[in-house]
Design a protein around this motif. Structure first.
Motif, PDB file in Angstrom:
ATOM      1  N   ALA A 172      -5.615  11.450  27.593  1.00 43.42           N
ATOM      2  CA  ALA A 172      -4.668  10.698  26.774  1.00 43.42           C
ATOM      3  C   ALA A 172      -5.300   9.370  26.362  1.00 43.42           C
ATOM      4  O   ALA A 172      -6.271   8.910  26.981  1.00 43.42           O
ATOM      5  N   THR A 173      -4.752   8.767  25.340  1.00 44.38           N
ATOM      6  CA  THR A 173      -5.193   7.446  24.914  1.00 44.38           C
ATOM      7  C   THR A 173      -4.155   6.403  25.320  1.00 44.38           C
ATOM      8  O   THR A 173      -2.947   6.674  25.318  1.00 44.38           O
ATOM      9  N   VAL A 174      -4.655   5.224  25.678  1.00 45.96           N
ATOM     10  CA  VAL A 174      -3.805   4.104  26.061  1.00 45.96           C
ATOM     11  C   VAL A 174      -4.252   2.880  25.273  1.00 45.96           C
ATOM     12  O   VAL A 174      -5.435   2.526  25.294  1.00 45.96           O
ATOM     13  N   GLU A 175      -3.328   2.269  24.550  1.00 45.39           N
ATOM     14  CA  GLU A 175      -3.613   1.029  23.824  1.00 45.39           C
ATOM     15  C   GLU A 175      -3.224  -0.143  24.723  1.00 45.39           C
ATOM     16  O   GLU A 175      -2.065  -0.273  25.117  1.00 45.39           O
ATOM     17  N   ARG A 176      -4.222  -0.971  25.041  1.00 47.11           N
ATOM     18  CA  ARG A 176      -3.938  -2.065  25.958  1.00 47.11           C
ATOM     19  C   ARG A 176      -4.968  -3.185  25.733  1.00 47.11           C
ATOM     20  O   ARG A 176      -6.172  -2.939  25.675  1.00 47.11           O
ATOM     21  N   GLY A 177      -4.455  -4.410  25.620  1.00 43.29           N
ATOM     22  CA  GLY A 177      -5.338  -5.559  25.502  1.00 43.29           C
ATOM     23  C   GLY A 177      -6.248  -5.517  24.300  1.00 43.29           C
ATOM     24  O   GLY A 177      -7.387  -5.993  24.364  1.00 43.29           O
ATOM     25  N   GLY A 178      -5.791  -4.911  23.225  1.00 38.92           N
ATOM     26  CA  GLY A 178      -6.594  -4.855  22.023  1.00 38.92           C
ATOM     27  C   GLY A 178      -7.689  -3.804  22.031  1.00 38.92           C
ATOM     28  O   GLY A 178      -8.536  -3.781  21.133  1.00 38.92           O
ATOM     29  N   ARG A 179      -7.685  -2.921  23.018  1.00 39.29           N
ATOM     30  CA  ARG A 179      -8.684  -1.847  23.057  1.00 39.29           C
ATOM     31  C   ARG A 179      -8.006  -0.525  23.361  1.00 39.29           C
ATOM     32  O   ARG A 179      -6.899  -0.475  23.909  1.00 39.29           O
ATOM     33  N   THR A 180      -8.677   0.556  22.981  1.00 43.11           N
ATOM     34  CA  THR A 180      -8.173   1.902  23.234  1.00 43.11           C
ATOM     35  C   THR A 180      -8.893   2.493  24.430  1.00 43.11           C
ATOM     36  O   THR A 180     -10.133   2.576  24.438  1.00 43.11           O
ATOM     37  N   GLU A 181      -8.148   2.880  25.441  1.00 40.55           N
ATOM     38  CA  GLU A 181      -8.703   3.517  26.625  1.00 40.55           C
ATOM     39  C   GLU A 181      -8.505   5.025  26.531  1.00 40.55           C
ATOM     40  O   GLU A 181      -7.461   5.492  26.063  1.00 40.55           O
ATOM     41  N   ARG A 182      -9.503   5.765  26.979  1.00 41.59           N
ATOM     42  CA  ARG A 182      -9.361   7.209  27.152  1.00 41.59           C
ATOM     43  C   ARG A 182      -9.185   7.462  28.638  1.00 41.59           C
ATOM     44  O   ARG A 182     -10.094   7.219  29.429  1.00 41.59           O
ATOM     45  N   ARG A 183      -7.989   7.900  29.005  1.00 37.47           N
ATOM     46  CA  ARG A 183      -7.661   8.062  30.413  1.00 37.47           C
ATOM     47  C   ARG A 183      -7.320   9.513  30.730  1.00 37.47           C
ATOM     48  O   ARG A 183      -6.866  10.266  29.858  1.00 37.47           O
ATOM     49  N   MET A 184      -7.534   9.878  31.969  1.00 37.67           N
ATOM     50  CA  MET A 184      -7.063  11.158  32.485  1.00 37.67           C
ATOM     51  C   MET A 184      -5.797  10.915  33.264  1.00 37.67           C
ATOM     52  O   MET A 184      -5.706   9.975  34.065  1.00 37.67           O
ATOM     53  N   VAL A 218       3.798   8.836  34.773  1.00 36.43           N
ATOM     54  CA  VAL A 218       2.596   9.083  35.571  1.00 36.43           C
ATOM     55  C   VAL A 218       2.221   7.777  36.266  1.00 36.43           C
ATOM     56  O   VAL A 218       1.895   6.793  35.601  1.00 36.43           O
ATOM     57  N   PRO A 219       2.290   7.714  37.584  1.00 35.56           N
ATOM     58  CA  PRO A 219       1.939   6.484  38.293  1.00 35.56           C
ATOM     59  C   PRO A 219       0.489   6.082  38.051  1.00 35.56           C
ATOM     60  O   PRO A 219      -0.380   6.939  37.817  1.00 35.56           O
ATOM     61  N   GLU A 220       0.224   4.793  38.112  1.00 37.26           N
ATOM     62  CA  GLU A 220      -1.122   4.268  37.884  1.00 37.26           C
ATOM     63  C   GLU A 220      -2.144   4.939  38.791  1.00 37.26           C
ATOM     64  O   GLU A 220      -3.273   5.233  38.372  1.00 37.26           O
ATOM     65  N   ALA A 221      -1.767   5.206  40.034  1.00 29.74           N
ATOM     66  CA  ALA A 221      -2.702   5.799  40.995  1.00 29.74           C
ATOM     67  C   ALA A 221      -3.129   7.208  40.621  1.00 29.74           C
ATOM     68  O   ALA A 221      -4.133   7.720  41.139  1.00 29.74           O
ATOM     69  N   PHE A 222      -2.381   7.852  39.711  1.00 33.19           N
ATOM     70  CA  PHE A 222      -2.686   9.217  39.284  1.00 33.19           C
ATOM     71  C   PHE A 222      -3.427   9.229  37.944  1.00 33.19           C
ATOM     72  O   PHE A 222      -3.364  10.202  37.203  1.00 33.19           O
ATOM     73  N   SER A 223      -4.150   8.161  37.656  1.00 33.60           N
ATOM     74  CA  SER A 223      -4.849   8.057  36.378  1.00 33.60           C
ATOM     75  C   SER A 223      -6.169   7.316  36.575  1.00 33.60           C
ATOM     76  O   SER A 223      -6.311   6.505  37.499  1.00 33.60           O
ATOM     77  N   TRP A 224      -7.147   7.617  35.746  1.00 34.80           N
ATOM     78  CA  TRP A 224      -8.386   6.832  35.724  1.00 34.80           C
ATOM     79  C   TRP A 224      -8.936   6.817  34.302  1.00 34.80           C
ATOM     80  O   TRP A 224      -8.626   7.700  33.492  1.00 34.80           O
ATOM     81  N   GLU A 225      -9.755   5.809  33.998  1.00 31.86           N
ATOM     82  CA  GLU A 225     -10.336   5.691  32.661  1.00 31.86           C
ATOM     83  C   GLU A 225     -11.646   6.470  32.613  1.00 31.86           C
ATOM     84  O   GLU A 225     -12.574   6.216  33.392  1.00 31.86           O
ATOM     85  N   GLN A 226     -11.722   7.418  31.689  1.00 31.48           N
ATOM     86  CA  GLN A 226     -12.905   8.245  31.559  1.00 31.48           C
ATOM     87  C   GLN A 226     -14.122   7.410  31.190  1.00 31.48           C
ATOM     88  O   GLN A 226     -14.070   6.521  30.350  1.00 31.48           O
ATOM     89  N   ARG A 227     -15.250   7.726  31.827  1.00 38.30           N
ATOM     90  CA  ARG A 227     -16.552   7.118  31.532  1.00 38.30           C
ATOM     91  C   ARG A 227     -16.591   5.623  31.792  1.00 38.30           C
ATOM     92  O   ARG A 227     -17.505   4.943  31.337  1.00 38.30           O
ATOM     93  N   VAL A 228     -15.588   5.099  32.461  1.00 31.44           N
ATOM     94  CA  VAL A 228     -15.570   3.676  32.811  1.00 31.44           C
ATOM     95  C   VAL A 228     -15.390   3.503  34.313  1.00 31.44           C
ATOM     96  O   VAL A 228     -16.190   2.848  34.979  1.00 31.44           O
ATOM     97  N   ASP A 229     -14.328   4.077  34.867  1.00 27.20           N
ATOM     98  CA  ASP A 229     -14.059   3.940  36.295  1.00 27.20           C
ATOM     99  C   ASP A 229     -15.088   4.727  37.111  1.00 27.20           C
ATOM    100  O   ASP A 229     -15.369   5.897  36.812  1.00 27.20           O
ATOM    101  N   PRO A 230     -15.645   4.116  38.147  1.00 31.53           N
ATOM    102  CA  PRO A 230     -16.614   4.831  38.995  1.00 31.53           C
ATOM    103  C   PRO A 230     -15.902   5.802  39.930  1.00 31.53           C
ATOM    104  O   PRO A 230     -14.707   5.649  40.208  1.00 31.53           O
TER     105      PRO A 230
END
Length: 403
Positions: A172-184, A218-230
């Motif tokens: 999914a995509t998330v718009e936040r802080g002026g940037r687009t995140e690709r998250r799972m 979807v709780p925050e703990a059940f998500s991560w940012e693709q190709r960013v979060d280790p």
């Protein structure tokens, strides 16, 4: 069967901190081979039901196939990429749908296990139990950021194995802080609507239906940012990144289907005869078939060896603490496309030379033809992979291997 090319590539030594021994590879391959008769027996039922049968799922689960890519800390095999290729090849030889659902299901739980927060992992893997999962990484969903998480809506196609899954991972995509995140986003399958639209020409047994959610929290703990979060757990496998983390699966699947088609011609069809006269020749006596068997054997073996060489090179990089270079990422995707192209050509010729008997549903060659053509439609193994690699080799800057 084809010899297994398992050695490191020339000029690349196996790193000292390599955590996967030949024994672990042998154990996984032995498990895959041991369940092959059951998987083959269930293949027709999988296809007619448009999803894996309960016995197929149970057999894969009991043999640990869905743990193939899962971190060892969660009870997984955490198998290196070359081992994954060889295991998925064996499964594809026995049952194409089972192999395809294994590669998707293993990836789904591996990603969740490696990247999610401890809170989420405790719920998804209760008391060490490994659940069944499905994943669609394409960012087809859209979200609203809310307190402690997200409100997710969207519809995702091609969710292989969703009928037997318990958890879903969706892009999914998330718009936040002026940037687009690709998250799972990870959530229970029971939270989604499954659309009964898997009426297809190939890979029927995978049950790859669409699913959708509407304003699902979807709780925050059940998500991560693709190709960013280790990764939060696991070893070098989870530092390979995309496309390398998943492209290898397609290589193993393709080689397995190609081998199955050659086996059908050489072992099962060689006594059949074709022709209009009394001097009809058996298939095995026809030069065209002999050439197909010999050349096809070498082409599949060469394609597999190249895939293993490149994946071992990437494995050596991450085991040494290095990133996989962009060009090597491009090669990992392109070699999966190459394996798919080679297998598709071998399967098509095997079907053609086998004659009219190949068109019957009871003949495995018609299923190999349909399933291989369906597999070749996957974006991961499209011709774009060759174009991307060509641009890299020509020195074009900033080429994205996942384009």
């Amino acid at each position: 069967s084809l010899d297994m090319a398992c050695a490191p590539p020339r000029g690349v030594s196996r790193p000292m901190n390599h955590v996967h021994t030949p024994h672990s590879r042998d154990r996984l391959l032995s498990a895959a081979k041991s369940i092959a008769p059951t998987l083959t027996e269930q293949a027709a039922k999988d296809e007619s039901g448009s999803t894996l049968s309960g016995e197929t799922v149970g057999t894969l689960e009991d043999a640990g196939m869905f743990r193939l890519k899962l971190p060892e800390a969660l009870g997984g095999a955490e198998a290196d990429p070359a081992t994954q290729i060889l295991v998925l090849e064996e499964l594809a030889f026995a049952n194409t749908a089972a192999s395809w659902c294994t590669m998707v299901g293993a990836t789904a739980v591996a990603l969740a296990g490696a990247f999610l927060e401890d809170e989420a992992v405790a719920e998804i893997f209760p008391r060490g139990r490994v659940p069944r999962g499905a994943v669609v990484a394409m960012p087809m969903g859209y979200t609203k950021v809310v307190d402690s998480g997200y409100r997710l809506s969207g519809r995702w196609p091609f969710a292989s194995g969703i009928r037997h899954s318990e958890w879903l991972a969706a892009g999914a995509t998330v718009e936040r802080g002026g940037r687009t995140e690709r998250r799972m986003m990870v959530f229970p399958t029971a939270s989604a609507e499954i659309h009964d639209n898997w009426q297809v020409a190939g890979l029927k047994g995978t049950g790859s239906c669409d699913f959708s959610v509407d304003d699902l929290f979807v709780p925050e703990a059940f998500s991560w940012e693709q190709r960013v979060d280790p990764p939060k757990r696991g070893g070098p496998l989870y530092r390979i990144e995309h496309p390398g983390f998943v492209a290898n699966e397609h290589a193993g699947f393709a080689i397995g289907v190609g081998r199955r088609a050659l086996d059908a011609v050489s072992a099962r069809e060689s006594d059949k005869q074709r022709g209009y006269t009394d001097k009809r020749a058996s298939l095995a006596a026809r030069p065209a078939v002999q050439r197909l068997i010999g050349q096809g054997h070498l082409r599949l073996r060469a394609a597999r060896s190249l895939a293993i060489e490149l994946n071992e090179e990437a494995w050596a990089k991450v085991c040494a603490g290095d990133k996989v270079p962009t060009q090597l990422q491009g090669e990992l995707r392109a070699v999966a496309t190459h394996c798919t192209d080679v297998a598709l050509d071998v399967v098509s010729k095997a079907f053609r030379y086998a004659g009219g008997g190949a068109i019957y549903e009871r003949n495995i060659l018609q299923q190999c033809l349909r399933d291989m053509n369906a597999a070749a439609q996957h974006l991961m193994v499209s011709d774009i992979a060759y174009e991307n690699l060509g641009q890299m080799l020509l020195g074009v800057p900033d080429v994205n291997p996942m384009q």
